[in-house]
Scaffold this motif. Structure first.
Motif, short mmCIF file in Angstrom:
data_model
loop_
_atom_site.label_atom_id
_atom_site.label_comp_id
_atom_site.label_asym_id
_atom_site.label_seq_id
_atom_site.Cartn_x
_atom_site.Cartn_y
_atom_site.Cartn_z
N TYR A 463 0.84 -1.18 0.00
CA TYR A 463 0.00 0.00 0.00
C TYR A 463 0.88 1.24 0.00
CZ TYR A 463 -2.86 3.72 2.10
OH TYR A 463 -3.49 4.91 2.37
N VAL A 464 0.56 2.19 -0.88
CA VAL A 464 1.32 3.44 -0.99
C VAL A 464 0.35 4.60 -1.01
CG1 VAL A 464 2.75 4.84 -2.55
CG2 VAL A 464 3.29 2.42 -2.18
N LYS A 465 0.59 5.58 -0.15
CA LYS A 465 -0.17 6.82 -0.16
C LYS A 465 0.81 7.96 -0.41
CE LYS A 465 -3.62 9.53 2.36
NZ LYS A 465 -4.47 9.60 3.59
N THR A 466 0.60 8.70 -1.50
CA THR A 466 1.51 9.76 -1.86
C THR A 466 1.28 11.00 -1.00
OG1 THR A 466 0.03 10.71 -3.52
CG2 THR A 466 1.48 8.94 -4.25
N ALA A 467 2.18 11.97 -1.12
CA ALA A 467 2.09 13.18 -0.30
C ALA A 467 0.82 13.97 -0.58
CB ALA A 467 3.32 14.06 -0.56
N ASP A 468 0.28 13.85 -1.79
CA ASP A 468 -0.94 14.58 -2.12
C ASP A 468 -2.20 13.73 -1.96
OD1 ASP A 468 -0.44 12.96 -4.24
OD2 ASP A 468 -0.58 14.50 -5.78
N GLY A 469 -2.07 12.58 -1.31
CA GLY A 469 -3.24 11.82 -0.92
C GLY A 469 -3.69 10.73 -1.86
N VAL A 470 -2.99 10.51 -2.98
CA VAL A 470 -3.37 9.45 -3.90
C VAL A 470 -2.91 8.10 -3.34
CG1 VAL A 470 -3.21 8.61 -6.28
CG2 VAL A 470 -3.13 11.06 -5.82
N GLU A 471 -3.78 7.08 -3.42
CA GLU A 471 -3.50 5.78 -2.83
C GLU A 471 -3.46 4.69 -3.91
OE1 GLU A 471 -5.63 5.48 1.31
OE2 GLU A 471 -6.89 6.63 -0.06
N TYR A 472 -2.48 3.79 -3.78
CA TYR A 472 -2.30 2.69 -4.72
C TYR A 472 -1.96 1.40 -3.97
CZ TYR A 472 -1.54 6.36 -8.29
OH TYR A 472 -1.65 7.43 -9.12
N ILE A 473 -2.21 0.28 -4.63
CA ILE A 473 -1.59 -1.00 -4.29
C ILE A 473 -0.59 -1.30 -5.40
CG2 ILE A 473 -1.90 -3.48 -3.97
CD1 ILE A 473 -3.03 -1.89 -1.70
N TYR A 474 0.66 -1.59 -5.05
CA TYR A 474 1.68 -2.01 -6.02
C TYR A 474 1.92 -3.50 -5.85
CZ TYR A 474 3.07 2.81 -7.22
OH TYR A 474 3.09 4.10 -7.68
N THR A 475 2.23 -4.17 -6.94
CA THR A 475 2.58 -5.59 -6.85
C THR A 475 3.40 -6.00 -8.06
OG1 THR A 475 1.70 -7.81 -6.43
CG2 THR A 475 0.54 -6.50 -8.07
N VAL A 476 4.18 -7.07 -7.90
CA VAL A 476 4.94 -7.70 -8.97
C VAL A 476 4.44 -9.12 -9.13
CG1 VAL A 476 7.21 -8.65 -9.57
CG2 VAL A 476 7.03 -6.29 -8.78
N ARG A 477 4.31 -9.56 -10.37
CA ARG A 477 3.79 -10.91 -10.61
C ARG A 477 4.75 -11.97 -10.12
NH1 ARG A 477 3.75 -15.06 -14.60
NH2 ARG A 477 5.07 -13.91 -16.06
N ALA A 478 4.25 -12.88 -9.30
CA ALA A 478 5.05 -14.02 -8.85
C ALA A 478 5.40 -14.89 -10.05
CB ALA A 478 4.28 -14.84 -7.83
N GLY A 479 6.70 -15.15 -10.24
CA GLY A 479 7.15 -15.96 -11.35
C GLY A 479 7.38 -15.18 -12.62
N GLY A 480 7.24 -13.84 -12.58
CA GLY A 480 7.43 -13.03 -13.78
C GLY A 480 8.04 -11.69 -13.44
N GLN A 481 8.08 -10.81 -14.44
CA GLN A 481 8.65 -9.48 -14.26
C GLN A 481 7.60 -8.38 -14.29
OE1 GLN A 481 11.72 -10.49 -17.53
NE2 GLN A 481 12.66 -8.82 -16.38
N GLU A 482 6.34 -8.73 -14.58
CA GLU A 482 5.31 -7.71 -14.73
C GLU A 482 5.06 -6.96 -13.43
OE1 GLU A 482 4.58 -10.88 -17.80
OE2 GLU A 482 5.13 -10.78 -15.69
N HIS A 483 4.94 -5.65 -13.53
CA HIS A 483 4.77 -4.79 -12.36
C HIS A 483 3.49 -3.98 -12.57
CE1 HIS A 483 6.50 -1.41 -9.61
NE2 HIS A 483 6.00 -2.39 -8.88
N PHE A 484 2.64 -3.90 -11.52
CA PHE A 484 1.33 -3.27 -11.65
C PHE A 484 1.03 -2.41 -10.44
CE2 PHE A 484 1.21 -7.36 -13.79
CZ PHE A 484 0.67 -7.05 -15.03
N ARG A 485 0.06 -1.49 -10.62
CA ARG A 485 -0.50 -0.78 -9.48
C ARG A 485 -2.00 -0.60 -9.69
NH1 ARG A 485 1.69 5.51 -10.08
NH2 ARG A 485 0.33 6.09 -11.83
N LEU A 486 -2.71 -0.46 -8.57
CA LEU A 486 -4.16 -0.30 -8.60
C LEU A 486 -4.52 0.96 -7.82
CD1 LEU A 486 -7.00 -1.65 -9.20
CD2 LEU A 486 -6.84 -2.55 -6.85
#
Length: 491
Positions: A463-486
């Motif tokens: 979980y990441v909350k930026t200084a201006d209040g935007v919130e994301y979930i970051y994750t990397v695919r298990a077994g791969g290199q793909e990187h995502f955020r929600l």
């Protein structure tokens, strides 16, 4: 200002966003991450083998949430399942364990000058191996967690009373985020109505019902029950002391739960002794007793100036203890004083977890969700969720309503700070969930664009909350290199 995705809450669900690939290779069993609360997510990756439990190349990287870039930081001791990394905001360092039945652990120094932790000198932007070794070998779902008072606001939440309580209970109506068992130990201060200014300790929190909010049980009776519409705040405990000595602080009438604040800190913020901070060894209903001096830790030992009836104090979580759970179905829990310089050692906490924490499990500090507790998902093909009371050294199992869902090896989880929720990425599937700590209900979340690898243990959700209040979930695919955020504005 928060980002506007032109989405309607309760109707639209944003998709996971594709980000730059992680390097240098696929994320195999054991990946973990931590966020510095400002800019960087630090990742520990194991790659080179897909075999669970087999050590291979392990590296430390960081991802820049501002510009999407990756930076290699260091090579680490080879590990696998049970790899973990934790950021220490107070000392600006990373603690890293390696998994795969190892007892070694390391530190990475993010400062521009050398630091000494547990007697080990670590040069700037370099890694060093720490001593003493871990008290039990790290393995499947091993976890570090570090309470930090800087992460907990003095005012945790606000609420409005309904006219259905009595002098020892408050039924909460509207509230900022809802109250739950993790708020035991907080202070309820009435802010409007006939009882304005009254202070009581919260000794229990009941679950909300279909017609009312959570029931807050108070440690001592109010002069009269709150009326409908009376407002209150839940905050870290604090008031003006009524006395003390060089080893105690007294607040007559506090009605605290015995030892609720053991292993937390007390600060004198104004009046006699202002500026001092000390660790609490134990407490009675109205007296805090300080811990004995620990070599190297200036927050232990007696007051330099004893408090008196002018001393304003605040009780906060201790930022000196790192907690360790070894995973692999272990019920054990350990901690170490990070500032101790003479014979530093891990201490075994005598209370065993209700059941062993294993595949998919995760030990977490809840910040404002549970300032005086640790939280743990059990894992191991179960739906159980546990609370550990730091002061009383006891575990509890709040009621959860997960239907037929369970979690096991490959599950990843992270606390959504300030929302009373935990985000869970399910093992061996594309499904994700949100666990509501207030209601105990598991809710569906947007599905991932990939399936999590089978038995790919690792804490890849952050979980990441930026200084201006935007919130994301970051994750990397298990077994791969793909990187995502929600993006989380929908929640």
């Amino acid at each position: 200002m928060p980002v506007n995705y032109n989405l309607k809450k309760g109707v639209d669900m944003p998709s996971w966003q594709w980000l730059p690939f992680v390097q240098p290779g696929p994320s195999y069993p054991g990946a973990s991450n931590t966020y510095d609360g400002k800019r960087y997510i630090y990742w520990v990756f194991q790659y080179g083998t897909t075999t669970a439990g087999s050590a291979s190349t392990t590296t430390l990287w960081r991802y820049d949430t501002w510009d999407g870039g990756w930076q290699w930081m260091a090579n680490l001791i080879s590990g696998n399942q049970g790899i973990e990394v934790e950021y220490d905001a107070l000392r600006n360092v990373l603690y890293i364990m390696h998994g795969t039945a190892l007892t070694s652990w390391q530190i990475f120094n993010l400062n521009l000058s050398a630091v000494t932790i547990l007697g080990v000198v670590c040069q700037p932007y370099a890694v060093a191996t720490l001593a003493p070794v871990l008290p039990a070998a790290s393995n499947l779902s091993a976890s570090f967690t570090l309470p930090l008072d800087t992460d907990v606001p003095i005012t945790v939440d606000t609420g409005t009373a309904l006219a259905t309580g009595n002098t020892t209970t408050v039924v909460a109506g509207t509230a900022g985020a809802g109250f739950w068992a993790g708020h035991v130990g907080l202070q309820l201060r009435v802010t409007s109505g006939a009882q304005a200014g009254q202070i009581r300790h919260v000794s229990a929190v009941g679950a909300p019902t279909a017609t009312s909010g959570p029931l807050l049980t108070l440690s001592a009776a109010l002069p009269s029950a709150l009326a409908a519409g009376d407002t209150f705040v839940l905050e870290l405990p604090g008031a003006t002391a009524t006395g003390g000595s060089t080893t105690t602080l007294v607040y007559t009438g506090a009605a605290w739960t015995v030892n609720m604040y053991a292993n937390s800190d007390v600060m004198i913020t104004a009046g006699t002794g202002a500026g001092q901070r000390r660790r609490i060894a134990s407490n009675t209903v109205d007296t805090l007793t300080l811990a004995a001096a620990t070599t190297g830790n200036p927050r232990t030992g007696p007051w330099t100036t004893a408090p008196d009836a002018t001393s304003v104090f605040r009780i906060v979580p201790s930022s000196d203890f790192l907690y360790y759970q070894p995973g692999n179905a272990s019920t054990a829990l350990y901690r170490i004083d990070l500032l101790q310089t003479t014979a530093p050692a891990w201490s075994a906490l005598l209370a065993a977890a209700p059941a062993g924490i294993s595949g998919g499990g995760n030990l977490m500090y809840g910040r404002s969700e549970a300032p005086f507790f640790l939280m743990a998902l059990r894992g191991g093909a179960t739906a159980n969720f546990y609370l550990y009371n730091i002061g009383t050294n006891t575990w509890s199992t709040p009621a959860t309503y997960w239907g037929g869902e369970t979690i096991t090896t490959g599950t990843s989880s992270t606390v959504l700070t300030g929302r009373r929720k935990i985000f869970i990425i399910r093992d061996s599937s594309v499904r994700a969930f949100v666990f509501d700590l207030v209601t105990g209900v598991l809710e569906p979340a947007p599905i991932l664009p990939f399936a999590v690898g089978v038995a790919y243990d690792g804490k890849r959700a952050k979980y990441v909350k930026t200084a201006d209040g935007v919130e994301y979930i970051y994750t990397v695919r298990a077994g791969g290199q793909e990187h995502f955020r929600l993006p989380l504005e929908w929640l």
